[in-house]
Design a protein around this motif. Structure first.
Motif, mmCIF file in Angstrom:
data_model
loop_
_atom_site.group_PDB
_atom_site.id
_atom_site.type_symbol
_atom_site.label_atom_id
_atom_site.label_comp_id
_atom_site.label_asym_id
_atom_site.label_seq_id
_atom_site.Cartn_x
_atom_site.Cartn_y
_atom_site.Cartn_z
ATOM 1 N N VAL A 1 -0.224 13.267 -0.144
ATOM 2 C CA VAL A 1 -1.182 13.463 -1.231
ATOM 3 C C VAL A 1 -2.574 13.051 -0.768
ATOM 4 C CG1 VAL A 1 -1.810 12.772 -3.562
ATOM 5 C CG2 VAL A 1 0.592 13.103 -2.957
ATOM 6 N N PRO A 2 -3.573 13.933 -0.907
ATOM 7 C CA PRO A 2 -4.933 13.550 -0.503
ATOM 8 C C PRO A 2 -5.377 12.305 -1.227
ATOM 9 C CG PRO A 2 -4.810 15.895 -0.962
ATOM 10 C CD PRO A 2 -3.512 15.300 -1.409
ATOM 11 N N SER A 3 -6.152 11.474 -0.529
ATOM 12 C CA SER A 3 -6.587 10.200 -1.084
ATOM 13 C C SER A 3 -8.091 10.165 -1.217
ATOM 14 C CB SER A 3 -6.125 9.057 -0.185
ATOM 15 O OG SER A 3 -6.614 7.836 -0.631
ATOM 16 N N ARG A 4 -8.557 9.476 -2.284
ATOM 17 C CA ARG A 4 -10.000 9.362 -2.495
ATOM 18 C C ARG A 4 -10.537 8.070 -1.920
ATOM 19 N NH1 ARG A 4 -7.769 11.645 -6.952
ATOM 20 N NH2 ARG A 4 -8.638 13.621 -7.682
ATOM 21 N N SER A 5 -10.007 6.977 -2.444
ATOM 22 C CA SER A 5 -10.615 5.696 -2.112
ATOM 23 C C SER A 5 -9.824 4.906 -1.094
ATOM 24 C CB SER A 5 -10.777 4.853 -3.383
ATOM 25 O OG SER A 5 -9.515 4.631 -3.955
ATOM 26 N N CYS A 6 -8.542 5.196 -0.978
ATOM 27 C CA CYS A 6 -7.694 4.473 -0.022
ATOM 28 C C CYS A 6 -6.907 5.511 0.750
ATOM 29 C CB CYS A 6 -6.757 3.515 -0.760
ATOM 30 S SG CYS A 6 -5.717 2.541 0.329
ATOM 31 N N PRO A 7 -7.463 6.066 1.812
ATOM 32 C CA PRO A 7 -6.837 7.206 2.476
ATOM 33 C C PRO A 7 -5.430 6.884 2.942
ATOM 34 C CG PRO A 7 -9.052 6.825 3.310
ATOM 35 C CD PRO A 7 -8.702 5.650 2.457
ATOM 36 N N SER A 8 -4.505 7.761 2.631
ATOM 37 C CA SER A 8 -3.154 7.595 3.143
ATOM 38 C C SER A 8 -3.181 7.737 4.649
ATOM 39 C CB SER A 8 -2.231 8.652 2.528
ATOM 40 O OG SER A 8 -0.943 8.575 3.078
ATOM 41 N N ILE A 9 -2.347 6.965 5.308
ATOM 42 C CA ILE A 9 -2.427 6.951 6.770
ATOM 43 C C ILE A 9 -1.908 8.239 7.383
ATOM 44 C CG2 ILE A 9 -2.183 4.454 6.866
ATOM 45 C CD1 ILE A 9 0.713 4.945 7.735
ATOM 46 N N THR A 10 -1.272 9.092 6.572
ATOM 47 C CA THR A 10 -0.806 10.360 7.120
ATOM 48 C C THR A 10 -1.927 11.371 7.248
ATOM 49 O OG1 THR A 10 -0.225 11.017 4.895
ATOM 50 C CG2 THR A 10 1.516 10.065 6.225
ATOM 51 N N HIS A 11 -3.155 10.985 6.944
ATOM 52 C CA HIS A 11 -4.290 11.892 7.039
ATOM 53 C C HIS A 11 -5.073 11.631 8.317
ATOM 54 C CE1 HIS A 11 -4.025 11.823 2.410
ATOM 55 N NE2 HIS A 11 -3.206 12.723 2.924
ATOM 56 N N GLY A 12 -4.378 11.568 9.417
ATOM 57 C CA GLY A 12 -5.020 11.295 10.672
ATOM 58 C C GLY A 12 -6.088 12.300 11.066
ATOM 59 N N PRO A 13 -5.799 13.598 10.946
ATOM 60 C CA PRO A 13 -6.806 14.578 11.364
ATOM 61 C C PRO A 13 -8.126 14.418 10.634
ATOM 62 C CG PRO A 13 -4.663 15.615 11.063
ATOM 63 C CD PRO A 13 -4.532 14.199 10.568
ATOM 64 N N ARG A 14 -8.076 14.057 9.336
ATOM 65 C CA ARG A 14 -9.339 13.926 8.615
ATOM 66 C C ARG A 14 -10.159 12.772 9.171
ATOM 67 N NH1 ARG A 14 -9.526 12.294 2.371
ATOM 68 N NH2 ARG A 14 -8.655 10.418 3.284
ATOM 69 N N LEU A 15 -9.505 11.652 9.494
ATOM 70 C CA LEU A 15 -10.233 10.501 10.006
ATOM 71 C C LEU A 15 -10.650 10.701 11.460
ATOM 72 C CD1 LEU A 15 -8.179 7.592 8.459
ATOM 73 C CD2 LEU A 15 -10.468 8.326 7.827
ATOM 74 N N SER A 16 -9.753 11.304 12.239
ATOM 75 C CA SER A 16 -10.068 11.436 13.658
ATOM 76 C C SER A 16 -11.117 12.513 13.912
ATOM 77 C CB SER A 16 -8.787 11.781 14.436
ATOM 78 O OG SER A 16 -8.249 13.004 13.970
ATOM 79 N N SER A 17 -11.334 13.398 12.935
ATOM 80 C CA SER A 17 -12.334 14.435 13.153
ATOM 81 C C SER A 17 -13.745 13.877 13.175
ATOM 82 C CB SER A 17 -12.222 15.493 12.042
ATOM 83 O OG SER A 17 -12.495 14.897 10.790
ATOM 84 N N ALA B 1 -1.510 -6.627 12.198
ATOM 85 C CA ALA B 1 -0.797 -5.632 13.005
ATOM 86 C C ALA B 1 0.588 -5.364 12.444
ATOM 87 C CB ALA B 1 -0.721 -6.106 14.456
ATOM 88 N N LEU B 2 1.283 -6.427 12.035
ATOM 89 C CA LEU B 2 2.638 -6.266 11.503
ATOM 90 C C LEU B 2 2.609 -5.499 10.179
ATOM 91 C CD1 LEU B 2 5.634 -6.854 11.716
ATOM 92 C CD2 LEU B 2 5.233 -9.064 10.609
ATOM 93 N N LEU B 3 1.669 -5.839 9.292
ATOM 94 C CA LEU B 3 1.573 -5.137 8.017
ATOM 95 C C LEU B 3 1.260 -3.654 8.220
ATOM 96 C CD1 LEU B 3 -0.449 -7.754 5.913
ATOM 97 C CD2 LEU B 3 1.955 -7.133 5.607
ATOM 98 N N ALA B 4 0.342 -3.365 9.128
ATOM 99 C CA ALA B 4 -0.008 -1.967 9.396
ATOM 100 C C ALA B 4 1.175 -1.212 9.998
ATOM 101 C CB ALA B 4 -1.210 -1.904 10.330
ATOM 102 N N ALA B 5 1.938 -1.881 10.843
ATOM 103 C CA ALA B 5 3.108 -1.235 11.441
ATOM 104 C C ALA B 5 4.154 -0.914 10.378
ATOM 105 C CB ALA B 5 3.695 -2.139 12.519
ATOM 106 N N TYR B 6 4.323 -1.799 9.403
ATOM 107 C CA TYR B 6 5.245 -1.515 8.295
ATOM 108 C C TYR B 6 4.784 -0.283 7.510
ATOM 109 C CZ TYR B 6 7.802 -5.956 8.778
ATOM 110 O OH TYR B 6 8.587 -6.991 9.223
ATOM 111 N N ILE B 7 3.485 -0.188 7.256
ATOM 112 C CA ILE B 7 2.952 0.986 6.546
ATOM 113 C C ILE B 7 3.207 2.251 7.358
ATOM 114 C CG2 ILE B 7 0.871 2.074 5.649
ATOM 115 C CD1 ILE B 7 -0.286 -0.722 5.171
ATOM 116 N N LEU B 8 2.969 2.155 8.656
ATOM 117 C CA LEU B 8 3.177 3.296 9.544
ATOM 118 C C LEU B 8 4.631 3.750 9.518
ATOM 119 C CD1 LEU B 8 1.137 4.758 11.373
ATOM 120 C CD2 LEU B 8 1.994 3.398 13.282
ATOM 121 N N GLN B 9 5.554 2.799 9.589
ATOM 122 C CA GLN B 9 6.980 3.122 9.582
ATOM 123 C C GLN B 9 7.397 3.719 8.243
ATOM 124 O OE1 GLN B 9 9.128 2.998 12.057
ATOM 125 N NE2 GLN B 9 10.959 3.546 10.858
#
Length: 572
Positions: A347-363, A134-142
């Motif tokens: 930047v669009p991601s192939r194998s490790c989706p950047s977390i800023t691509h929420g709409p693509r994952l949530s769709s 959770a802490l590591l993911a929160a750092y990525i999010l921030q």
């Protein structure tokens, strides 16, 4: 005809090859190289493009047509190393993880290492508890979206982002809670630095697993870290050997040997079996390079290493770069304005989706995400309590990455597994995990242990050395043959090749020994050396009989023939 051959050779030497290198942010760098360009030339081009000075931690990796990964050797020609047809596709990755990533001199270097570890977290190579996850993911999010903003981030916003192979709702709420309350005000650079400091404390930091089996047939994963050699079984580190305790590494075919010298002069040999001879050689070369980088004080101490005790057998390899201590000393002397960093949040991601691509994952509804056919560590769960067959000091079985307590798994492919509160293991993924990041062999190993067929359908990561693999970002089907991973199998072609190589080596050794004996015979019979050794041999009755009854007539016959040939040549 000679001029035509020379002109053809000149065209081959001047031919240019297109190379595409995929970077850690999933962008691509394309260039052209000459046929004789060395790996160092391509690597320097890439580092210049990235404005990277602390480059010794990184390398270029490619996958051959047999799906075997390799690190590009900088002292050899790029074209000769690539078995695939051009254009060539490679990947820029961290090769040697920094012992202390927070101590890196430049922010650009820390950012690239951050991207690599984020990739490790997503692909299940970096194992951790739920609280640490959770802490590591929160750092990525921030680092990528900044401070929490109620206007931009509605309730449940963290569920749109993919940090790990699988999530639980409770973990997502924990990530959002930490991001809202504890990380406000941190800049991307600060969040990335805190992320690195936390990741460094985890036991699987820097692990790049190689699938193997031990002498009892139990599945294991071997890895090299900044601190030593690691053996993993069923999400546990069953062995940890420091670099100063490793005295030698060698391999023969599919068998890998590690020689260990521990306290009280206790010497141990660990034996493991790789899936293929090529995988075993790759494992051996990785071990040689990691030991040299982390253990030695100076690069002048690097020696050429042979995979066998016999000079005529086995492979020879030498690490060609600088060692960790020299890299740190060189980094301390860097004096320049910090380069501008273009973070890849959009930047669009192939194998490790950047977390800023929420709409693509949530769709894609969570209940409809395709379940993965293979869970990397799932096939090893039954080995969790089994005793390791190799007599070496090991960590206690209680000292595990993931405690036994674990939430229920998905009952069908339509349900997502829930992670227990006590632990979190990204490796037990129920989401598609790209093939190339874990290697095809690792997946086959887990698949066979589960008793499932060896034909698998997975999403591929676009880390490969062939154009066809470069286009494999979309889900595709991989057909794999059921090869034995314990060193007991192999195709008929491999067996024939090994037999031919053995016969050729034997023939070469025999010819060499006959040549040495011939030289010794000539010295004994024709030279005037009067040493005690030669004198004793010459005085034996057997040698005198051989000399007068066999050698002298043979010499006269040979001299006669030579004179006849010479006279014939003179006459013509």
């Amino acid at each position: 005809m000679l001029s035509r051959w020379m002109s053809g050779s000149s065209r081959n030497l001047d031919r240019e090859y297109n190379c595409t290198v995929r970077l850690l942010d999933d962008s691509e760098y394309t260039c052209t190289i000459q046929r004789d360009a060395k790996g160092q030339y391509l690597f320097d081009l890439l580092c210049h493009h990235l404005n990277l000075l602390e480059k010794d931690y990184f390398g270029i990796r490619f996958v051959d047509p047999d799906k075997q990964r390799h690190w590009l050797e900088f002292t050899k020609s790029v074209v000769k190393q690539m078995r695939a047809q051009p254009p060539f596709t490679m990947c820029f990755r961290v090769k040697f993880y920094p012992t202390d990533p927070a101590a890196l001199k430049e922010e650009i270097t820390r950012y690239l290492v951050f991207l690599q570890i984020k990739r490790d977290l997503y692909h299940g190579r970096l194992l951790c508890k739920t609280s640490d996850a959770a802490l590591l993911a929160a750092y990525i999010l921030q680092a990528e979206i900044g401070d929490y903003d109620p206007g931009k981030h509605p309730e449940g916003y963290s569920s749109k982002f993919q940090f790990f192979p699988k999530h639980s709702e409770k973990l997502e709420r924990k990530i959002a809670e930490i991001h809202k309350s504890e990380l406000s005000g941190q800049t991307p650079a600060t969040s990335e630095l805190n992320f690195l400091r936390k990741a460094q404390t985890l036991e699987t930091y820097g692990v790049d697993p190689h699938p193997c089996k031990d002498v009892s047939g139990n599945a294991a994963f071997l890895a090299f870290t900044p601190f030593g050699f690691v053996v993993l079984q069923g999400n546990k580190r069953v062995h940890f050997i420091k670099w100063n305790e490793v005295t030698k590494m060698k391999f023969e075919g599919k068998t890998f040997y590690l020689y260990v010298s521990q306290k009280e002069e206790k010497k141990i040999v660990l034996t493991y079996f790789a899936p293929t001879p090529e995988a075993c050689k790759h494992l051996w070369k990785c071990g040689i390079e990691n030991q040299a980088f982390y253990k030695l004080e100076k690069s002048s101490q690097v020696r050429t290493v042979s995979s066998s005790n016999l000079f005529f057998k086995g492979s020879r390899f030498r690490y060609s770069g600088r060692v960790a201590k020299e890299v740190m000393e060189s980094s301390a002397k860097i004096k320049r304005e910090p380069p501008e960093i273009h973070r890849a949040g959009l930047v669009p991601s192939r194998s490790c989706p950047s977390i800023t691509h929420g709409p693509r994952l949530s769709s894609v509804p969570r209940t409809r995400r395709r379940a993965v056919h293979i869970s990397i560590m799932e096939g090893l769960e039954s080995l969790r309590d089994s005793a390791h067959s190799t007599p070496v000091r090991s960590a206690s079985h209680g000292d595990a990455f993931v405690p036994p307590g674990r939430g229920g798994r998905a009952e069908s492919s339509e349900r997502v597994a829930v992670i227990a509160d006590e632990s979190y293991s990204p490796a037990d993924s129920v989401l598609p995990t790209p093939v190339a990041e874990h290697s095809l062999e690792l997946m086959l190993l887990s698949r066979q242990l589960n008793g499932a067929p060896c034909s698998i359908e997975e999403e591929k990561e676009s880390e490969a050395g062939t154009p066809s693999a470069a286009e494999a970002e979309e889900p595709g089907e991989l057909r794999a043959l059921c090869l034995g991973t314990g060193g007991h199998g192999g195709t008929r072609a491999e067996q024939v090749n090994k037999f031919v190589l053995s016969v050729l080596r034997l023939l070469l050794v025999t010819v060499g020994l006959l040549f040495v004996l011939l030289l010794l015979l000539i010295v004994l019979t024709e030279s005037d050396l009067d040493t005690a050794f030669f004198r004793d041999i010459r005085q034996t009755p057997e040698f005198e009989q051989f000399h007068y009854q066999y050698f002298c007539p043979l010499r006269r016959w040979f001299a006669c023939k030579v004179r006849a040939v010479v006279s014939l040549l003179i006459d013509t």
